[in-house]
Design a protein around this motif. Structure first.
Motif, mmCIF file in Angstrom:
data_model
loop_
_atom_site.group_PDB
_atom_site.id
_atom_site.type_symbol
_atom_site.label_atom_id
_atom_site.label_comp_id
_atom_site.label_asym_id
_atom_site.label_seq_id
_atom_site.Cartn_x
_atom_site.Cartn_y
_atom_site.Cartn_z
ATOM 1 N N ARG B 133 0.816 -1.221 0.000
ATOM 2 C CA ARG B 133 0.000 0.000 0.000
ATOM 3 C C ARG B 133 0.853 1.278 0.000
ATOM 4 N NH1 ARG B 133 -3.216 -3.038 -1.195
ATOM 5 N NH2 ARG B 133 -5.230 -3.595 -0.292
ATOM 6 N N HIS B 136 -0.273 4.221 -2.037
ATOM 7 C CA HIS B 136 -1.659 4.663 -1.928
ATOM 8 C C HIS B 136 -1.755 5.936 -1.112
ATOM 9 C CE1 HIS B 136 -2.333 0.760 -3.534
ATOM 10 N NE2 HIS B 136 -3.652 0.821 -3.389
ATOM 11 N N GLN B 140 -7.301 6.331 0.058
ATOM 12 C CA GLN B 140 -7.486 5.036 -0.597
ATOM 13 C C GLN B 140 -7.253 3.889 0.387
ATOM 14 O OE1 GLN B 140 -4.472 6.467 -3.450
ATOM 15 N NE2 GLN B 140 -5.763 5.513 -5.002
ATOM 16 N N LEU B 141 -7.065 4.232 1.674
ATOM 17 C CA LEU B 141 -6.759 3.210 2.672
ATOM 18 C C LEU B 141 -7.891 3.098 3.688
ATOM 19 C CD1 LEU B 141 -3.033 4.188 3.381
ATOM 20 C CD2 LEU B 141 -3.842 2.264 1.980
ATOM 21 N N GLN B 146 -4.704 3.072 7.610
ATOM 22 C CA GLN B 146 -4.219 4.432 7.854
ATOM 23 C C GLN B 146 -3.508 4.498 9.201
ATOM 24 O OE1 GLN B 146 -6.555 7.942 6.919
ATOM 25 N NE2 GLN B 146 -8.129 6.649 6.022
#
Ligand code: ATP
Ligand code: MG
Lengths: 284, 244, 445
Positions: B133, B136, B140-141, B146
């Motif tokens: 990720r 990203h 988008q998480l 996050q």
């Protein structure tokens, strides 16, 4: 919050088009119809021993709407929200003769002629406007009612030797006036800076934004009468121009009526009284 | 006894006329995981925020090893470099990718090179299980992802202590576990941690000490077993009764 | 009178050859009339032109007739003559007859009674067709002095009266070609079209207003970057912890936002200059614009910065960033995205506001179109000006719309490029307090 704000700020594409089309249609409709109801006014002419009725077309029945750039003392200026001046009194006297109530409408000088031509806003121009052939192509003029000349205004103490002196300098003029035309033809090599009215031009001269101002002599004289701004008329420019009232070419009856009234005012002394009132002397 | 990593001495904090902390004393030793519990409004967050000077103490002392962070003229930014903090609301930088979030302070605060910062960022993201990720953006998480990026971001600064303020309470239950897992691993790796949480399971399993706060003071402290199973103070008993 | 006046009698064989003789021999001509000059009202050739002859007759010159000897190529066949005579500034009445000899190009003015000496002559010969090629030409003028006592009428001449004009540029040529087109005449027979969309004027106005458009654009492009810096600085001052700094920023912002830009322009262009403080026009204009829009941008930026959640600043601080590092790397980049639509709107407003400089003689788009309208008596130039403004504003208005849409999407997580669902739980990183700077700025001035 953001969603509402987007919808509020931007109409959907469909709605936008409808609005645009409607707006254009409205503008055209208004422009084509001249947005005025032309009504006839019977005016009695009682000066002769025969009473002849002249039928006058004006925008508003019983009224004579007068377009004027009311920043041109002593011909026209605003006292509060009331127009006053030589042209104003003269027009009122003419209105009286014609049995029409005179109302002044303020309009920027250089749009007076297009507005009169477009119709619907005023019937007559009374704005210290010089009768000139190129203007006569656009509108009709009454007989001349005032002889005028131009003036060159500069900072007090400047000695003026001739138009060559202004080469490479900035010369302020009122847009669309004979002063501008004179400067354009005679002061070659100078940059002409047009202003909406003489007052603005003088302010610019005082601030040093322009080096000289060309303007109608009687107006310069009036504006600089009690001058404490350090400006002075350095040259009188004989142009022998004459002011006339402007009337649409579609309304020759009105021009004729104004001419007749003007002649009467001149012969019965009203003209002299008004002249005396605004210029302090009698006309020669 | 060795020097404590964090030492809070008679800490008072008022917001206007409201006195929130009324004399907190706490020491955290190297490698310790201290869990702070307490009812809402008892001053847990405020205590934590005083440690890295996000709140300025009204009086008392806050030390990070041998530096008093609230001493006049102390270089607060310098001290903060060594204190990692993770917030309830993640506070990732939305204009940067996960990797960018982890790299920014390394580059600007520690002055690491681009390559080094990137290497460390990828290392830390791997540790929290988010290698895939890295590119990203926060939007988008998931919340759990996050929060793990936020932990990686703090760890990349090589902190000597980590502060966690209810880092799982904004998360959906199914996402909580991943985050707690990361924190547990961190604890096992020997990180000194000061954790405000309501996750009793985590506290029991990981904490070396539990601290119960109420009304701006520490009411009771001891091993998790002692505090949770044999609370001495009535307010502790009352609180534990409510949450379990 | 700077030079000695000399006189010479010219025997007149015929008017046709006299013109040539005059041109060749003008070095020896005597000039009695003083201050003589000829001007033209057009600056390009190939069109009907008005010639104005101005002069003052001498002490002993009662003039009965004046002849204008138009050179080869000039066609005065349809010319009309206006005569204005003045004694000093006083207009004298006059009557005269005009005659034109199309063969020789001579236009004559014959006065019914001799004009008194020492009169100012202003004679306009209108509608003379000029040759298209530009250059400097000479118009020889002759006048006849009334016979006195024993002496017979005497013809005197004035020479060295030059005038010049240019060859018409392409748009002028096109415009004149349009004059003769049937569809153009039909089009112009509709009053509205003639007044607002006259093809001839359109063709003339486009190149003429282009320079004004560049000026307007360059003013705003010079001012806007300064405004951004100034606005940012002022925004930070307004958020300062030091009260006097904050007050200063507030006073500046409120005074600027609370007064019309028109007035600010006059303060700088008239007020300051009257007190002796002056900068070049262009610089002054840029300064006024920058000063004005800095205040607006300051509020936009401040609102933008404050709309970024406090957590962002705390996160940056907790990583050891200084206040300015946090601003530079965390807060400002996010603010920029958020204020971009509003900033663009401000740019549009500022661009349109350059029109106000028309009042102080900066030759931007508005003044040029006003000038054009004043000279042509036709409003087409305003339509052209509108198009020039729209070239810039329409795409930008569009851009604002798209930026706002994108912003709304990202703030609400409507779409994410990978299709991933954004975090739930309402404490997302971008959901700061509502951002109202946009709304505040959408009002017009
Ligand atoms: N910036 C502030 N200004 C004013 N009051 C504040 C501020 N921050 C916190 N408080 C108040 O201080 C008290 C303690 O707050 P704190 O956030 O430390 O409690 P907490 O123990 O973390 O509670 P919770 O479990 O709800 O997070 C609360 O009454 C809160 O309203
Ligand atoms: Mg809390």
């Amino acid at each position: 919050m953001s969603v509402a704000f987007i919808e509020g700020g931007f109409m959907s594409k469909g709605k936008k088009w409808v609005a645009l089309v409607l707006a254009v249609a409205l503008v055209l409709a208004v422009a084509l119809t001249g947005c005025a109801s032309k009504t006839d006014t019977g005016t009695s002419d009682t000066t002769g021993n025969t009473t002849k009725t002249v039928t006058l077309k004006t925008i508003e029945p019983g009224k004579l709407l007068v377009g004027s750039d009311t920043a041109f003392p002593p011909f026209e200026s605003m006292n509060g929200n009331v127009a006053e001046g030589f042209d104003v009194d003269l027009m009122k006297a003419i209105g009286e003769k014609l049995g029409l109530e005179v109302t002044f409408k303020t309009e920027i000088f250089d749009t007076l002629i297009p507005t009169l031509k477009a119709g619907g806003k005023f019937d007559v121009i009374a704005s210290g406007m010089t009768i000139k052939p190129d203007r006569q192509l656009e509108i009709d003029f009454s007989d001349p009612y005032y002889d005028s000349n131009q003036s060159l205004v500069m900072k007090k103490g400047t000695t003026y030797t001739g138009p060559e002196q202004l080469s490479g300098k900035k010369v302020g003029v009122q847009s669309g006036t004979t002063g501008e035309a004179w400067a354009k033809e005679n002061v070659t090599g100078a940059t002409l800076v047009p202003f909406k009215n003489a007052t603005d031009a003088f302010a610019a001269l005082q601030a040093g934004n322009v080096d000289a101002v060309v303007n109608d002599l009687p107006v310069s004289t009036e504006l600089l009468k009690d001058d404490d701004r350090g400006l002075a008329i350095v040259a009188q420019i004989p142009t022998g121009e004459q002011y006339g009232f402007g009337v649409s070419k579609d309304n020759p009856d009105l021009t004729a009526a104004i001419n007749k009234a003007l002649a009467e005012i001149k012969s019965d002394g009203t003209y002299n009284d008004i002249y005396q009132k605004w210029f302090g002397i009698l006309p020669e | 006894m060795t020097q404590p990593v964090v030492r809070i001495v008679n800490l008072h904090k008022s917001f206007g006329s409201l006195e929130v902390l009324k004399g907190v004393n706490l020491e955290v030793q190297r490698g310790e995981v201290v869990v702070i519990l307490g009812p809402s409004g008892s001053g847990k967050s405020t205590t934590l925020r005083c440690v890295n000077h996000l709140e300025e103490p009204s009086s008392g002392e806050v030390w990070l090893q041998d530096v008093q962070i609230n001493a006049p003229g102390a270089n607060v930014n310098k001290v903060r470099e060594h204190i990692g903090m993770v917030f309830q609301s993640f506070n990732l930088f939305p204009h940067l990718t996960a990797r960018g979030n982890v790299m920014l302070a390394q580059r600007k605060v520690l002055g690491r090179t681009q390559a080094e910062a990137e290497r460390i960022a990828d290392e830390q993201l791997a540790k929290v299980g988010l290698s895939d990720r890295a590119d990203h953006y926060p939007s988008q998480l998931s919340g759990g992802q996050q929060q793990r990026v936020a932990i990686a971001r703090a760890l990349a600064m090589d902190p000597i202590v980590m502060l966690f303020d209810e880092v799982t309470s904004a998360l959906d239950p199914e996402l909580v576990r991943d985050v707690l897992e990361v924190m547990k691993e961190l604890a096992l790796a020997g990180m000194t941690m000061l954790v405000v949480t309501h996750e009793m399971g985590f506290a029991r399993e990981v904490a070396s000490r539990a601290v119960f706060m109420d009304g701006g003071v520490i009411v009771e402290e001891g091993t998790p077993e002692a505090v949770f199973d044999h609370p001495q103070n009535d307010r502790t008993k009352d609180f534990l009764g409510h949450i379990s | 009178m700077g030079h000695p006046n000399r006189r010479r009698t010219l025997r007149l064989f015929s008017l046709a050859i006299a013109g040539i003789v005059l041109t060749c021999a003008f070095a020896t001509q005597a000039i009695a009339m003083t201050g003589a000059k000829v001007t033209v009202d057009r600056d390009t050739g190939g069109q009907l032109t008005r010639f104005t002859f101005a002069a003052t007759s001498g002490q002993d010159e009662p003039v009965t007739r004046i002849d204008f000897l138009f050179p080869e190529g000039f066609d005065p066949a349809d010319a009309k003559v206006d005569v204005t005579l003045l004694e000093g500034l006083k207009r004298l009445s006059t009557s005269f007859e005009q005659s034109i000899d199309p063969q020789t190009g001579v236009v004559s003015v014959m006065f019914d009674a001799p004009v008194p000496p020492k009169s100012n002559y202003l004679i306009q010969v209108r509608d003379v067709m000029t040759p298209i090629a530009g250059g400097t030409y000479e118009l020889p003028v002759q006048y006849t002095v009334e016979a006195s006592g024993t002496s017979s009428p005497e013809v005197r001449s004035v020479s060295g009266l030059t005038f010049k004009y240019n060859t018409p540029p392409r748009e002028e040529v096109i415009s004149r070609w349009l004059d003769s087109q049937a569809w153009v005449k039909m089009w112009n027979s509709v009053k509205v079209l003639d007044l607002f969309l006259k093809p001839q004027q359109f063709v003339r106005a486009v190149p003429l207003l282009f320079a004004g458009w560049l000026m307007s654009l360059s003013l705003v492009l010079s001012a806007f970057p300064i405004s951004i810096m100034g606005g940012l600085g002022t925004a930070f001052m307004k958020m300062s912890k030091v009260p006097p700094v904050r007050w200063l920023a507030s006073i500046y912002i409120n005074v600027i936002r609370g007064t019309p830009l028109f007035l600010q322009i006059f303060v700088v262009f008239i007020g300051l200059r009257t007190t002796g403080l002056r900068f070049p026009d262009y610089l002054s204009a840029v300064v006024v614009l920058a000063f004005n829009s800095s205040a607006y941008l300051a509020e936009i930026f401040r609102a933008g910065i404050q709309s970024i959640s406090k957590g962002q600043f705390e996160a940056a601080s907790s990583l050891g960033m200084t206040y300015w590092q946090a601003m530079r790397y965390v807060i400002i980049p996010q603010t920029v995205r958020r204020v971009l639509p509003t900033m663009t709107s401000e740019f549009i407003l500022l661009f349109k506001d350059t029109a106000l400089f028309a009042a102080v003689g900066i030759f931007e788009l508005m003044l040029r179109s006003q000038n054009f309208v004043a000279r042509s008596g036709n409003l087409t130039a305003y339509v052209v000006a509108a198009l020039y403004y729209l070239i810039i504003t329409i795409p930008l208005i569009n851009l604002v719309g798209r930026l706002e849409y994108k912003l709304a999407q990202s703030e609400h997580g409507v779409t994410a490029p990978t299709g991933k669902r954004r975090a739930r739980g309402g404490v997302g990183p971008l959901s700061g307090p509502d951002f109202d700077a946009t709304a505040a700025k959408h009002e017009s001035r």
